[in-house]
Design a protein around this motif. Sequence first.
Motif, PDB file in Angstrom:
ATOM      1  N   VAL A  30     -35.404   0.161  40.736  1.00 53.08           N
ATOM      2  CA  VAL A  30     -34.981  -0.594  41.910  1.00 53.08           C
ATOM      3  C   VAL A  30     -35.912  -0.190  43.038  1.00 53.08           C
ATOM      4  CG1 VAL A  30     -33.116  -1.038  43.539  1.00 53.08           C
ATOM      5  CG2 VAL A  30     -32.585  -0.625  41.126  1.00 53.08           C
ATOM      6  N   GLY A  31     -36.633  -1.164  43.588  1.00 53.17           N
ATOM      7  CA  GLY A  31     -37.588  -0.881  44.647  1.00 53.17           C
ATOM      8  C   GLY A  31     -37.101  -1.393  45.988  1.00 53.17           C
ATOM      9  N   PHE A  32     -37.292  -0.579  46.999  1.00 53.85           N
ATOM     10  CA  PHE A  32     -36.943  -0.948  48.373  1.00 53.85           C
ATOM     11  C   PHE A  32     -38.250  -1.074  49.145  1.00 53.85           C
ATOM     12  CE2 PHE A  32     -33.460   1.482  46.585  1.00 53.85           C
ATOM     13  CZ  PHE A  32     -32.368   0.671  46.861  1.00 53.85           C
ATOM     14  N   ILE A  33     -38.540  -2.285  49.617  1.00 56.80           N
ATOM     15  CA  ILE A  33     -39.816  -2.561  50.267  1.00 56.80           C
ATOM     16  C   ILE A  33     -39.617  -3.717  51.236  1.00 56.80           C
ATOM     17  CG2 ILE A  33     -40.568  -4.154  48.440  1.00 56.80           C
ATOM     18  CD1 ILE A  33     -43.407  -3.046  48.834  1.00 56.80           C
ATOM     19  N   GLY A  34     -40.519  -3.853  52.141  1.00 56.47           N
ATOM     20  CA  GLY A  34     -40.497  -5.004  53.038  1.00 56.47           C
ATOM     21  C   GLY A  34     -39.906  -4.650  54.375  1.00 56.47           C
ATOM     22  N   GLY A  35     -40.644  -4.845  55.421  1.00 54.34           N
ATOM     23  CA  GLY A  35     -40.172  -4.366  56.700  1.00 54.34           C
ATOM     24  C   GLY A  35     -40.055  -2.859  56.609  1.00 54.34           C
ATOM     25  N   GLU A  36     -38.967  -2.321  57.050  1.00 50.94           N
ATOM     26  CA  GLU A  36     -38.703  -0.877  56.948  1.00 50.94           C
ATOM     27  C   GLU A  36     -37.337  -0.693  56.318  1.00 50.94           C
ATOM     28  OE1 GLU A  36     -38.347   2.740  56.519  1.00 50.94           O
ATOM     29  OE2 GLU A  36     -40.300   2.078  57.266  1.00 50.94           O
ATOM     30  N   PRO A  37     -37.276  -0.273  55.047  1.00 47.44           N
ATOM     31  CA  PRO A  37     -35.996  -0.150  54.353  1.00 47.44           C
ATOM     32  C   PRO A  37     -34.977   0.756  55.053  1.00 47.44           C
ATOM     33  CG  PRO A  37     -37.801   0.008  52.796  1.00 47.44           C
ATOM     34  CD  PRO A  37     -38.406   0.017  54.169  1.00 47.44           C
ATOM     35  N   PHE A  38     -35.444   1.758  55.775  1.00 43.68           N
ATOM     36  CA  PHE A  38     -34.494   2.689  56.388  1.00 43.68           C
ATOM     37  C   PHE A  38     -33.917   2.165  57.709  1.00 43.68           C
ATOM     38  CE2 PHE A  38     -36.593   5.309  53.283  1.00 43.68           C
ATOM     39  CZ  PHE A  38     -35.500   5.930  52.697  1.00 43.68           C
ATOM     40  N   LEU A  39     -34.293   0.958  58.102  1.00 44.36           N
ATOM     41  CA  LEU A  39     -33.605   0.320  59.224  1.00 44.36           C
ATOM     42  C   LEU A  39     -32.165  -0.013  58.841  1.00 44.36           C
ATOM     43  CD1 LEU A  39     -36.322  -2.051  60.726  1.00 44.36           C
ATOM     44  CD2 LEU A  39     -35.165  -0.148  61.887  1.00 44.36           C
ATOM     45  N   ASN A  40     -31.935  -0.179  57.529  1.00 46.20           N
ATOM     46  CA  ASN A  40     -30.576  -0.423  57.046  1.00 46.20           C
ATOM     47  C   ASN A  40     -30.256   0.590  55.956  1.00 46.20           C
ATOM     48  OD1 ASN A  40     -28.071  -1.423  56.445  1.00 46.20           O
ATOM     49  ND2 ASN A  40     -28.737  -3.544  56.306  1.00 46.20           N
ATOM     50  N   ARG A  41     -30.230   1.855  56.346  1.00 47.14           N
ATOM     51  CA  ARG A  41     -30.051   2.937  55.376  1.00 47.14           C
ATOM     52  C   ARG A  41     -28.720   2.836  54.652  1.00 47.14           C
ATOM     53  NH1 ARG A  41     -31.082   5.699  59.678  1.00 47.14           N
ATOM     54  NH2 ARG A  41     -32.818   6.747  58.696  1.00 47.14           N
ATOM     55  N   GLU A  42     -27.687   2.284  55.299  1.00 49.62           N
ATOM     56  CA  GLU A  42     -26.392   2.167  54.622  1.00 49.62           C
ATOM     57  C   GLU A  42     -26.510   1.319  53.369  1.00 49.62           C
ATOM     58  OE1 GLU A  42     -23.180   1.022  57.242  1.00 49.62           O
ATOM     59  OE2 GLU A  42     -23.988   2.295  58.835  1.00 49.62           O
ATOM     60  N   VAL A  43     -27.228   0.199  53.461  1.00 50.04           N
ATOM     61  CA  VAL A  43     -27.415  -0.666  52.288  1.00 50.04           C
ATOM     62  C   VAL A  43     -28.258   0.048  51.242  1.00 50.04           C
ATOM     63  CG1 VAL A  43     -28.523  -2.785  51.480  1.00 50.04           C
ATOM     64  CG2 VAL A  43     -27.067  -2.843  53.505  1.00 50.04           C
ATOM     65  N   LEU A  44     -29.295   0.740  51.674  1.00 49.85           N
ATOM     66  CA  LEU A  44     -30.148   1.456  50.732  1.00 49.85           C
ATOM     67  C   LEU A  44     -29.338   2.527  49.993  1.00 49.85           C
ATOM     68  CD1 LEU A  44     -33.771   2.502  51.393  1.00 49.85           C
ATOM     69  CD2 LEU A  44     -32.249   4.028  50.194  1.00 49.85           C
ATOM     70  N   HIS A  45     -28.616   3.349  50.715  1.00 45.54           N
ATOM     71  CA  HIS A  45     -27.819   4.407  50.082  1.00 45.54           C
ATOM     72  C   HIS A  45     -26.750   3.819  49.161  1.00 45.54           C
ATOM     73  CE1 HIS A  45     -29.045   8.225  52.189  1.00 45.54           C
ATOM     74  NE2 HIS A  45     -29.681   7.319  52.922  1.00 45.54           N
ATOM     75  N   SER A  46     -26.037   2.759  49.613  1.00 44.97           N
ATOM     76  CA  SER A  46     -24.993   2.201  48.741  1.00 44.97           C
ATOM     77  C   SER A  46     -25.582   1.484  47.537  1.00 44.97           C
ATOM     78  CB  SER A  46     -24.021   1.275  49.452  1.00 44.97           C
ATOM     79  OG  SER A  46     -24.414   0.825  50.645  1.00 44.97           O
TER      80      SER A  46
ATOM     81  N   THR B  14     -41.013   2.038  49.785  1.00 47.68           N
ATOM     82  CA  THR B  14     -42.197   2.038  50.635  1.00 47.68           C
ATOM     83  C   THR B  14     -41.710   2.057  52.068  1.00 47.68           C
ATOM     84  OG1 THR B  14     -43.499   0.811  49.013  1.00 47.68           O
ATOM     85  CG2 THR B  14     -44.281   0.786  51.290  1.00 47.68           C
ATOM     86  N   THR B  15     -42.154   3.048  52.828  1.00 55.45           N
ATOM     87  CA  THR B  15     -41.666   3.262  54.175  1.00 55.45           C
ATOM     88  C   THR B  15     -42.788   3.791  55.054  1.00 55.45           C
ATOM     89  OG1 THR B  15     -40.085   4.542  55.507  1.00 55.45           O
ATOM     90  CG2 THR B  15     -40.828   5.556  53.470  1.00 55.45           C
ATOM     91  N   ASN B  16     -42.628   3.641  56.350  1.00 57.64           N
ATOM     92  CA  ASN B  16     -43.596   4.282  57.243  1.00 57.64           C
ATOM     93  C   ASN B  16     -43.166   5.715  57.548  1.00 57.64           C
ATOM     94  OD1 ASN B  16     -41.657   4.188  59.333  1.00 57.64           O
ATOM     95  ND2 ASN B  16     -42.589   2.397  60.278  1.00 57.64           N
ATOM     96  N   GLY B  17     -41.970   6.104  57.112  1.00 54.75           N
ATOM     97  CA  GLY B  17     -41.512   7.475  57.214  1.00 54.75           C
ATOM     98  C   GLY B  17     -40.948   7.891  58.558  1.00 54.75           C
ATOM     99  N   THR B  18     -41.019   7.044  59.550  1.00 59.65           N
ATOM    100  CA  THR B  18     -40.646   7.473  60.900  1.00 59.65           C
ATOM    101  C   THR B  18     -39.141   7.612  61.101  1.00 59.65           C
ATOM    102  OG1 THR B  18     -40.656   5.192  61.726  1.00 59.65           O
ATOM    103  CG2 THR B  18     -42.716   6.452  61.934  1.00 59.65           C
TER     104      THR B  18
END
Length: 171
Positions: free
Chosen positions: A2-18, A39-43
């Motif tokens: 399962v890949g998280f990419i596009g924009g910044e995935p950690f802008l919606n960390r709740e969806v990523l974690h769930s 894929t993230t910018n890490g900030t």
Amino acid sequence: TVGFIGGEPFLNREVLHSSVKYALARAHETGSRVGFSVTTNGTLLNAGDLDLLRRHAFAVSISLDGSAEVNDRNRRSRNGTSGFDLALHALQPLLGDPGKARITARATITRQDLRVLERVEALANAGFTEVGVSPWRTSPTPDIAFREQDWPGFLQEMVRAGEAEAQNLRE
């Protein structure tokens, strides 16, 4: 995977974690295996994110383009500060203790600056053990994206970086 990419995935960390929790539960129910990548910018990474990446063997690709000066030409933070500095600050705990995560820096090369070796060296000096490069192929800003005449120079830069790495290995 399962890949998280596009924009910044950690802008919606709740969806990523769930999503990770859900995928793990479904894999357990079906007797399957599941892997994860991001894929993230890490900030925006926080302690909970780092824990998630470590525990679930994420393949983590960090979009940084080289040194702070090079990176921040096209990737400054929203408030104008250094995106490079923000990312390195957030990433230091993960670089120092990756757990099961596999971390790679990915530098996007623009036509404005084709130097590959300097990018790879800057990211290695920042603590990354794996660095990839990718040419910027399309952009709404025409001065950034590669044009046909840029490819020979890019190839020369890739060869120069490869030769430097081969020399490092020989030493």
